[in-house]
Design an enzyme around this catalytic site. Structure first.
Site, PDB file in Angstrom:
ATOM      1  N   GLY A  41       0.828  -1.213   0.000  1.00 13.88           N
ATOM      2  CA  GLY A  41       0.000   0.000   0.000  1.00 13.88           C
ATOM      3  C   GLY A  41       0.859   1.258   0.000  1.00 13.88           C
ATOM      4  N   LYS A  53      -2.780  11.123  10.211  1.00 16.44           N
ATOM      5  CA  LYS A  53      -4.084  11.803  10.360  1.00 16.44           C
ATOM      6  C   LYS A  53      -5.011  10.985  11.264  1.00 16.44           C
ATOM      7  CE  LYS A  53      -1.907  14.314   7.772  1.00 16.44           C
ATOM      8  NZ  LYS A  53      -0.560  14.010   7.277  1.00 16.44           N
ATOM      9  N   HIS A 426     -26.036  25.747   4.958  1.00 19.99           N
ATOM     10  CA  HIS A 426     -25.773  26.503   6.188  1.00 19.99           C
ATOM     11  C   HIS A 426     -26.150  25.642   7.398  1.00 19.99           C
ATOM     12  CE1 HIS A 426     -25.887  29.875   9.025  1.00 19.99           C
ATOM     13  NE2 HIS A 426     -27.071  29.416   9.419  1.00 19.99           N
TER      14      HIS A 426
HETATM   15  C1  FAD Z   1       4.917  11.221   7.941  1.00 17.44           C
HETATM   16  C2  FAD Z   1       4.413  11.557   6.551  1.00 17.44           C
HETATM   17  C3  FAD Z   1       3.174  12.169   6.406  1.00 17.44           C
HETATM   18  C4  FAD Z   1       2.696  12.464   5.128  1.00 17.44           C
HETATM   19  N1  FAD Z   1       1.469  13.052   4.998  1.00 17.44           N
HETATM   20  C5  FAD Z   1       0.966  13.308   3.775  1.00 17.44           C
HETATM   21  C6  FAD Z   1      -0.356  13.827   3.617  1.00 17.44           C
HETATM   22  O1  FAD Z   1      -1.064  14.075   4.570  1.00 17.44           O
HETATM   23  N2  FAD Z   1      -0.817  14.001   2.360  1.00 17.44           N
HETATM   24  C7  FAD Z   1      -0.066  13.701   1.256  1.00 17.44           C
HETATM   25  O2  FAD Z   1      -0.554  13.854   0.128  1.00 17.44           O
HETATM   26  N3  FAD Z   1       1.198  13.254   1.381  1.00 17.44           N
HETATM   27  C8  FAD Z   1       1.725  13.026   2.603  1.00 17.44           C
HETATM   28  N4  FAD Z   1       2.982  12.508   2.735  1.00 17.44           N
HETATM   29  C9  FAD Z   1       3.761  12.250   1.507  1.00 17.44           C
HETATM   30  C10 FAD Z   1       3.254  10.978   0.832  1.00 17.44           C
HETATM   31  O3  FAD Z   1       3.151   9.935   1.776  1.00 17.44           O
HETATM   32  C11 FAD Z   1       4.207  10.570  -0.286  1.00 17.44           C
HETATM   33  O4  FAD Z   1       4.409  11.671  -1.148  1.00 17.44           O
HETATM   34  C12 FAD Z   1       3.633   9.426  -1.084  1.00 17.44           C
HETATM   35  O5  FAD Z   1       3.238   8.363  -0.265  1.00 17.44           O
HETATM   36  C13 FAD Z   1       4.697   8.946  -2.091  1.00 17.44           C
HETATM   37  O6  FAD Z   1       4.222   7.831  -2.753  1.00 17.44           O
HETATM   38  P1  FAD Z   1       5.048   7.147  -3.920  1.00 17.44           P
HETATM   39  O7  FAD Z   1       4.042   6.804  -4.950  1.00 17.44           O
HETATM   40  O8  FAD Z   1       6.187   7.973  -4.334  1.00 17.44           O
HETATM   41  O9  FAD Z   1       5.644   5.814  -3.299  1.00 17.44           O
HETATM   42  P2  FAD Z   1       5.623   5.177  -1.847  1.00 17.44           P
HETATM   43  O10 FAD Z   1       4.236   5.080  -1.323  1.00 17.44           O
HETATM   44  O11 FAD Z   1       6.633   5.872  -1.031  1.00 17.44           O
HETATM   45  O12 FAD Z   1       6.056   3.671  -2.156  1.00 17.44           O
HETATM   46  C14 FAD Z   1       7.349   3.300  -2.469  1.00 17.44           C
HETATM   47  C15 FAD Z   1       7.489   1.835  -2.111  1.00 17.44           C
HETATM   48  O13 FAD Z   1       8.609   1.293  -2.802  1.00 17.44           O
HETATM   49  C16 FAD Z   1       9.218   0.315  -1.977  1.00 17.44           C
HETATM   50  N5  FAD Z   1      10.577   0.134  -2.475  1.00 17.44           N
HETATM   51  C17 FAD Z   1      11.603   1.024  -2.446  1.00 17.44           C
HETATM   52  N6  FAD Z   1      12.693   0.533  -3.046  1.00 17.44           N
HETATM   53  C18 FAD Z   1      12.360  -0.725  -3.471  1.00 17.44           C
HETATM   54  C19 FAD Z   1      13.063  -1.731  -4.172  1.00 17.44           C
HETATM   55  N7  FAD Z   1      14.325  -1.561  -4.575  1.00 17.44           N
HETATM   56  N8  FAD Z   1      12.421  -2.903  -4.430  1.00 17.44           N
HETATM   57  C20 FAD Z   1      11.132  -3.091  -4.054  1.00 17.44           C
HETATM   58  N9  FAD Z   1      10.437  -2.160  -3.397  1.00 17.44           N
HETATM   59  C21 FAD Z   1      11.025  -0.982  -3.119  1.00 17.44           C
HETATM   60  C22 FAD Z   1       9.115   0.923  -0.584  1.00 17.44           C
HETATM   61  O14 FAD Z   1       9.225  -0.076   0.415  1.00 17.44           O
HETATM   62  C23 FAD Z   1       7.739   1.588  -0.630  1.00 17.44           C
HETATM   63  O15 FAD Z   1       6.716   0.761  -0.128  1.00 17.44           O
HETATM   64  C24 FAD Z   1       3.484  12.167   3.991  1.00 17.44           C
HETATM   65  C25 FAD Z   1       4.732  11.537   4.137  1.00 17.44           C
HETATM   66  C26 FAD Z   1       5.185  11.231   5.406  1.00 17.44           C
HETATM   67  C27 FAD Z   1       6.518  10.541   5.547  1.00 17.44           C
HETATM   68  N1  NAD Z   2       0.074  17.287   4.712  1.00 12.48           N
HETATM   69  C1  NAD Z   2       0.858  16.909   3.723  1.00 12.48           C
HETATM   70  O1  NAD Z   2       0.506  16.979   2.558  1.00 12.48           O
HETATM   71  C2  NAD Z   2       2.205  16.348   4.056  1.00 12.48           C
HETATM   72  C3  NAD Z   2       2.500  15.974   5.359  1.00 12.48           C
HETATM   73  C4  NAD Z   2       3.773  15.489   5.641  1.00 12.48           C
HETATM   74  C5  NAD Z   2       4.703  15.379   4.635  1.00 12.48           C
HETATM   75  N2  NAD Z   2       4.380  15.751   3.378  1.00 12.48           N
HETATM   76  C6  NAD Z   2       5.383  15.692   2.298  1.00 12.48           C
HETATM   77  O2  NAD Z   2       6.615  15.183   2.791  1.00 12.48           O
HETATM   78  C7  NAD Z   2       7.659  16.077   2.465  1.00 12.48           C
HETATM   79  C8  NAD Z   2       8.757  15.991   3.466  1.00 12.48           C
HETATM   80  O3  NAD Z   2       8.357  16.606   4.704  1.00 12.48           O
HETATM   81  P1  NAD Z   2       9.406  17.312   5.644  1.00 12.48           P
HETATM   82  O4  NAD Z   2       8.676  18.031   6.723  1.00 12.48           O
HETATM   83  O5  NAD Z   2      10.470  16.340   6.003  1.00 12.48           O
HETATM   84  O6  NAD Z   2      10.117  18.332   4.661  1.00 12.48           O
HETATM   85  P2  NAD Z   2       9.877  19.885   4.404  1.00 12.48           P
HETATM   86  O7  NAD Z   2      10.723  20.231   3.255  1.00 12.48           O
HETATM   87  O8  NAD Z   2       8.430  20.201   4.376  1.00 12.48           O
HETATM   88  O9  NAD Z   2      10.455  20.582   5.716  1.00 12.48           O
HETATM   89  C9  NAD Z   2      11.760  20.402   6.164  1.00 12.48           C
HETATM   90  C10 NAD Z   2      12.082  21.516   7.136  1.00 12.48           C
HETATM   91  O10 NAD Z   2      13.318  21.213   7.748  1.00 12.48           O
HETATM   92  C11 NAD Z   2      14.069  22.407   7.824  1.00 12.48           C
HETATM   93  N3  NAD Z   2      15.489  22.051   7.943  1.00 12.48           N
HETATM   94  C12 NAD Z   2      16.332  21.604   6.967  1.00 12.48           C
HETATM   95  N4  NAD Z   2      17.566  21.365   7.491  1.00 12.48           N
HETATM   96  C13 NAD Z   2      17.482  21.653   8.808  1.00 12.48           C
HETATM   97  C14 NAD Z   2      18.415  21.611   9.883  1.00 12.48           C
HETATM   98  N5  NAD Z   2      19.670  21.206   9.697  1.00 12.48           N
HETATM   99  N6  NAD Z   2      18.002  21.977  11.122  1.00 12.48           N
HETATM  100  C15 NAD Z   2      16.717  22.377  11.327  1.00 12.48           C
HETATM  101  N7  NAD Z   2      15.800  22.455  10.337  1.00 12.48           N
HETATM  102  C16 NAD Z   2      16.174  22.090   9.095  1.00 12.48           C
HETATM  103  C17 NAD Z   2      13.713  23.144   6.547  1.00 12.48           C
HETATM  104  O11 NAD Z   2      14.025  24.526   6.637  1.00 12.48           O
HETATM  105  C18 NAD Z   2      12.220  22.864   6.454  1.00 12.48           C
HETATM  106  O12 NAD Z   2      11.455  23.814   7.152  1.00 12.48           O
HETATM  107  C19 NAD Z   2       6.974  17.428   2.391  1.00 12.48           C
HETATM  108  O13 NAD Z   2       7.694  18.334   1.599  1.00 12.48           O
HETATM  109  C20 NAD Z   2       5.642  17.087   1.794  1.00 12.48           C
HETATM  110  O14 NAD Z   2       5.716  17.105   0.391  1.00 12.48           O
HETATM  111  C21 NAD Z   2       3.149  16.234   3.075  1.00 12.48           C
END
Ligand code: FAD
Ligand code: NAD
Length: 439
Positions: A41, A53, A426
């Site tokens: 997934g 979330k 509303h």
């Molecule tokens: C904590 C967190 C919160 C986030 N919240 C949000 C949010 O609220 N809304 C949002 O839109 N985005 C959010 N993001 C970002 C979002 O999750 C990612 O942008 C998105 O899931 C990326 O999907 P992808 O299609 O690139 O691949 P992924 O879903 O990252 O899948 C890649 C898969 O490839 C597998 N893989 C890697 N290398 C290999 C290999 N060599 N062989 C076989 N398998 C491999 C990995 O194990 C993984 O399962 C969040 C990210 C994080 C970390």
């Molecule tokens: N709600 C959402 O859609 C959601 C939620 C979580 C993550 N994401 C995705 O995942 C990506 C990665 O998230 P993220 O929060 O790791 O990256 P980010 O790029 O959003 O934020 C990284 C932060 O770390 C700071 N930073 C960099 N080097 C640092 C240092 N040495 N010391 C202190 N601060 C430093 C940067 O200035 C920046 O503010 C996001 O860019 C986003 O695309 C999306």
């Protein structure tokens, strides 16, 4: 022997799994390779959007830490199983193995001691991204120092949490843990949080987080993390801070580790992403890269949009591509959520675009009184002549839903006057678009 497919997807990401199922439904012979069965997934379902979330909603419902973690486990397990089932039911061959290119055409897959080779007419790389690690010695070897995945595995709630990085991930966890009763300190290298958002709204958001008990250290230079027993001593700007847990969230980098790119002619960008053209195709024809690994925006919905582009290309419809993607909305899930789309005021000034703005405080909105949450503001920019919406920021409860209405209007060149005069239900947060677009 090399087993052959029509389509091979590496990684169970949003784009790849959707493409695999759709192409299989069209009668293609499809395989998907995922290295970790706990990641069926992909990131979003297992360690990204969905668990974070779910934890936020659980905390809002006043569940304690262990109930919150249990609830997260229930939801991610259910969705992981659902994702696996939908792929196998669609007839996709799912391999739990690590994939590595050994040439432009052949992918070696390894499970334990078993090694096989696969080839395909089309190969799609969807391997996601991994946490950046700071150039701080011992970051990875210090006990109780975690990234966004590690923090989801904690067995007990930290009383104090240090967060390095005040971006999307840092702020969402700051908001969550503050809600759970943890004392949170955020160390951000920049002089502001969320530099891509409207400064006045960011100022408000920072104030709310501070009211919830989060402390911010801006312009912070973290130089070391060490242990004192189980505690973590974090040094920043010559001051030592003690925490139960430290999390780093300083961006995520395209995941190409161990993928054998060096055995192919696939070109990388300077940032180490797989270089792609407008159709997500790499420098090697018929090898595509989708989602975080291609260096574009890192969202689940942009990964899904990469799927649309590649699916179109593979099925003979090239109308849509990356250059045509527009008005990508975002939500940072703090409390209340901060959502925006389009241009910010500073960009309008920089680009010399004429604009008119309006602002509406959430405290003036009837639904906000019903919700008992008066925090936030709506802010919009419109073009005085064309009447098009140029940008909007919604900082309020339910903004993660309503921002999508504005995105649709912008995409379809619906003038702001439509919102001004639209009949909305509303009491809702959406009805306030009447007033904020009364520019
Ligand atoms: C904590 C967190 C919160 C986030 N919240 C949000 C949010 O609220 N809304 C949002 O839109 N985005 C959010 N993001 C970002 C979002 O999750 C990612 O942008 C998105 O899931 C990326 O999907 P992808 O299609 O690139 O691949 P992924 O879903 O990252 O899948 C890649 C898969 O490839 C597998 N893989 C890697 N290398 C290999 C290999 N060599 N062989 C076989 N398998 C491999 C990995 O194990 C993984 O399962 C969040 C990210 C994080 C970390
Ligand atoms: N709600 C959402 O859609 C959601 C939620 C979580 C993550 N994401 C995705 O995942 C990506 C990665 O998230 P993220 O929060 O790791 O990256 P980010 O790029 O959003 O934020 C990284 C932060 O770390 C700071 N930073 C960099 N080097 C640092 C240092 N040495 N010391 C202190 N601060 C430093 C940067 O200035 C920046 O503010 C996001 O860019 C986003 O695309 C999306």
């Amino acid at each position: 022997m090399v087993k052959s497919y029509d389509l091979l997807v590496i990684g169970f990401g949003k784009a790849g799994k959707t493409l695999a199922a759709k192409m299989s439904a069209l009668g293609k012979n499809v395989a998907l390779i995922e290295q970790d069965a706990d990641m069926y997934g992909g990131t979003c379902i297992n360690i990204g959007c969905i668990p974070t979330k779910t934890m936020m909603v659980a905390a809002e419902h006043n569940l304690d830490f262990s109930q919150t973690m249990e609830r997260k486990e229930v939801v991610t397990t259910r969705l992981r199983q659902k994702n696996q089932a939908s792929l196998t039911e669609a007839g996709v061959d799912l391999y739990n193995a690590k994939a590595r290119f050994i040439s432009n055409k052949v992918v070696e897959i390894t499970t334990g001691n078993e090694v096989n080779q696969l080839t395909a007419d089309i190969i799609v790389i969807n391997t996601g991204a991994t946490s950046n690690t700071l150039p701080i010695s011992d970051l990875l070897d210090t006990k109780n120092v975690v990234d966004s995945t590690g923090i989801q595995e904690l067995e007990k709630r930290p009383v104090t949490l240090g967060l390095i990085g005040g971006g999307n991930i840092g702020l969402e966890f700051a908001s969550l843990y503050a809600k759970l009763g943890t004392k949170v300190t955020v160390f951000e290298a920049g002089d502001t949080l969320l530099p891509r958002e409207e400064p006045s709204v960011v100022h408000l958001a920072k104030g709310y987080l501070e009211e919830d008990g989060v402390t911010f250290k801006l312009n912070a230079r973290v130089t070391s993390v060490t242990n004192n027993g189980d505690k973590v001593i974090l040094s920043a700007d010559d001051v030592d801070y003690t925490f139960d847990v430290v999390m780093y969230a300083t961006g995520r980098k395209p995941n190409i580790e161990g993928l054998g790119i060096e055995n192919t002619s696939i070109a990388l960008t300077e940032q180490g992403a797989i270089r792609v053209n407008d159709y997500c195709e790499s420098s090697v024809p018929n090898i595509y890269a989708v989602g975080d690994v291609n260096g574009g925006l890192q969202f689940t919905y942009t990964s899904l949009d990469d799927f649309r582009i590649v699916f179109g290309k593979l099925t003979g419809n090239e109308d849509y591509n990356l250059s045509k993607r527009q008005n990508v909305p975002t939500t940072t899930f703090i409390e209340p959520p901060l959502s925006s789309v389009g241009l910010k005021e500073s960009q309008l000034i920089e680009q010399g675009i004429p604009y008119q703005s309006n602002e509406l405080l959430v405290s003036s909105m009837p639904r906000a009184h019903v919700n008992d949450d008066l925090r936030g503001v709506y802010k919009v920019h419109v073009h005085p002549e064309t009447k098009e919406i140029l940008g909007a920021t919604l900082f309020s409860r339910e903004s993660q839903e309503n921002i999508n209405l504005i995105k649709m209007a912008m995409d379809n060149h619906i003038p702001y006057t439509y919102f001004k005069n639209q009949v909305f239900t509303h009491p809702t947060m959406a009805e306030n678009l009447n007033d904020v677009f009364n520019v």
